[in-house]
Design an enzyme around this catalytic site. Structure first.
Site, PDB file in Angstrom:
ATOM      1  N   GLY A  67     -15.818 -63.929  48.985  1.00 49.07           N
ATOM      2  CA  GLY A  67     -16.827 -62.937  48.590  1.00 49.07           C
ATOM      3  C   GLY A  67     -18.173 -63.224  49.234  1.00 49.07           C
ATOM      4  N   GLU A 117     -15.997 -58.427  43.113  1.00 49.76           N
ATOM      5  CA  GLU A 117     -15.382 -58.900  41.859  1.00 49.76           C
ATOM      6  C   GLU A 117     -14.724 -60.224  42.193  1.00 49.76           C
ATOM      7  OE1 GLU A 117     -15.489 -57.529  38.932  1.00 49.76           O
ATOM      8  OE2 GLU A 117     -16.275 -55.554  39.431  1.00 49.76           O
ATOM      9  N   CYS A 170      -7.876 -63.561  37.278  1.00 50.21           N
ATOM     10  CA  CYS A 170      -9.321 -63.854  37.277  1.00 50.21           C
ATOM     11  C   CYS A 170      -9.791 -64.086  35.851  1.00 50.21           C
ATOM     12  CB  CYS A 170     -10.074 -62.699  37.918  1.00 50.21           C
ATOM     13  SG  CYS A 170      -9.656 -61.110  37.233  1.00 50.21           S
TER      14      CYS A 170
END
Ligand code: NAD
Length: 516
Positions: A238, A255, A289
């Site tokens: 990310g 996310e 997650c």
């Protein structure tokens, strides 16, 4: 396609046709429960293939963004119906391709169905606002606009649900899409895209490019004609995506990972808390997650909770998720298996007690796949790496605390902030936890996994960069606001200037329109 379909060589889906990578290179998707089982062979795409896909999406953009919202919604609703029709086959394919047990795979497809139905409704509900103007005879309003061509990059652990969370609202808002799914779950992504095609999506509106992150993914992020990137994956990736988008001033929604915790207070219903801990820690073999990889327990119930947890963990059946009675499937691939085992060694070296599990499973058929025994560490302290870092496997850590204050501090002590939960029957404790837990999602008397699509999903701190998917504002992430002013006074009216002048002096504007 059935789950046991023969090995198929698939192509990228570009302008509704399947094509190989221009380089001719391929990669395999393998069944993590039986590593000799090749689910499919897919193109290993690079920047050239991504460029082909972006061109196809660009060519489709004018037609798609001009399609009325309700008509776009009807196609998405039809896709949800087709997902429902194919739910069982798709769930079986999912279990075969990425290992989660069948009941969970069905849930993954159901989440996409729910998302489709929910987003389709936006076709008749994507309201703008009419807002009073400060000037006479002036109309002011807002409307949503698409970005244009957008890129969606997704992980393998929710191989249909996560693409649906991005692709459905992106399409609903009038964007055209290039999807780069994870290299460990390409077959699921292809079926998802084929279903949208069958639902009537026009040519080029959704394109799928398979391949590796550093090649196809990075090229998608950097493509100058891709206006926004919607990414779900690990924090390190990310950060790379955000850096590239930052330089290009490109919208980027992230996310990322989690180090979620269940807090068990002394007054909690222990059976319920253990049920939640098992589901939170070992569902999808801990590869969520939202996985509960920390169990923060008040000392008066520490031994009662831990004994129950260990005894129930010992009963969990490891195996191929397509077999009835299996509770925990494999981890996704060999490298992840090694990583999970490495954390077991780290935990032991840090002085935590490996109370159960902590081994690569090699008994019988388990040796054919990438199985890890469900693992519980006790005697864990908050600073240990196993209490701080995302392991992404069937490993959880029990931490003892002496008070609600300490429990909240420990729960908040990581760099992540996705999902935290508290088990208590004391209303005041529950409300303090709701208020003070630093996470995008809080559960009371329920485990850390259990999000529903009609609520926003996302996290704080390193879990993301401030966006939320799903929920009542799902379209916010995938569209831009345009403000429109229509002046029907027939004269120049200057905002801030003419209004204030009139208010202060009480005079009529000199260029007043006659007859109004
Ligand atoms: P990952 O970061 O390795 O990969 C995610 C996607 O990014 C894949 O499609 C991959 O090919 C692509 N990618 C890799 N390198 C890239 C690059 N340099 N440029 C562009 N794309 C690149 O993650 P993963 O192993 O697939 O998934 C696990 C991670 O995802 C975990 O950290 C988990 O917590 C996180 N996750 C987060 C959420 C959430 O909603 N917060 C949901 C599911 C998974």
């Amino acid at each position: 396609m059935t789950s046991e379909a023969a090995v198929a060589e698939a192509g990228n889906l570009i302008a509704a046709a399947q094509s190989p990578a221009r380089s001719g290179r391929t990669f395999e998707s393998r069944n993590p429960a039986h590593s000799h089982d090749v689910v499919g062979v897919f193109p290993r795409s690079d920047a050239t293939d991504v460029d082909d896909a972006v061109r196809a999406a660009q060519a489709a953009l004018r037609g798609w963004r001009g399609t009325p919202w309700p008509a776009r919604g009807e196609i998405i609703l039809r896709a949800a119906e087709l997902l429902q029709r194919d739910k069982e086959a798709l769930a079986r394919l999912m279990t075969r391709e990425m290992g989660k047990v069948l009941v969970e795979a069905r849930g993954d497809v159901q989440e996409a169905i729910d998302m489709g139905i929910f987003i389709a409704g936006e076709g008749r509900r994507a309201f703008g606002e009419t807002v009073p103007s400060e000037l006479r005879h002036k109309w002011a309003m807002t409307m949503r606009q698409p970005f244009g061509v957008v890129g969606c990059i997704t992980p393998w652990n929710f191989p249909v649900a996560i693409p649906s969370w991005k692709v459905f609202p992106a399409l609903m808002a009038g964007n055209t899409v290039v999807l780069k799914p994870a290299e460990d779950s390409p077959a699921c992504a292809l079926r998802f895209a084929e279903i949208l095609e069958e639902a009537g999506l026009p040519v080029g509106v959704l394109n799928v490019v398979f391949g590796f992150g550093e090649e196809a993914g990075d090229a998608l992020v950097r493509h100058p004609d891709v206006k926004a990137i919607f990414f779900t994956g690990g924090v390190a990736t990310g950060r790379l995506v955000a850096e590239a988008c930052g330089r290009l001033l490109k919208k980027c929604s992230l996310e990322l990972g989690g180090k979620n915790a269940i807090v068990v207070l002394a007054d909690a219903d222990l059976e319920l808390a253990v049920d939640g801990a098992l589901w939170g820690a070992f569902g999808t073999a801990g590869q969520r997650c939202t996985a509960a990889s920390r169990l923060i327990v008040e000392r008066p119930v520490l031994s009662g909770f831990t004994e129950r947890l260990l005894s129930r963990t010992a009963d969990l059946r490891l195996g191929d998720g397509l077999e009835p009675g299996v509770d925990v499937g494999p981890v996704i691939n060999q490298s992840q298996l090694g990583r999970v085992h490495e954390y077991t060694k780290i935990g032991e070296a840090e002085g935590a007690r490996r109370a159960i599990g902590g081994e690569i499973a090699r008994d019988g058929a388990l040796a054919e796949g990438w199985f890890y025994t469900p693992t519980v560490f006790t005697g864990v302290t908050p600073a240990m790496r196993i209490a701080q870092e995302e392991i992404f496997g069937p490993t959880t850590a029990v931490l003892a605390v002496d008070s609600l204050d300490e429990a909240l501090d420990v729960a908040n002590s990581t760099r992540y902030g996705l999902s935290l939960s508290v088990y208590t029957n004391d209303l005041r404790c529950a409300f303090r936890a709701i208020d003070e837990l630093e996470s995008g999602i809080v559960y009371v008397n329920a485990p850390t996994s259990g999000a529903e699509i009609q609520l926003p999903f996302g996290g704080v701190k390193d879990t993301g960069n401030g966006h939320r998917e799903a929920g009542g504002r799902a379209l916010d992430e995938f569209s831009e606001w345009k403000s429109i002013y229509i002046d029907h006074s027939g004269r120049l009216q200057r905002a801030q200037i003419d209004t204030y002048e009139e208010t202060r002096t009480g005079s009529q504007p000199s260029n007043k329109v006659s007859g109004q």
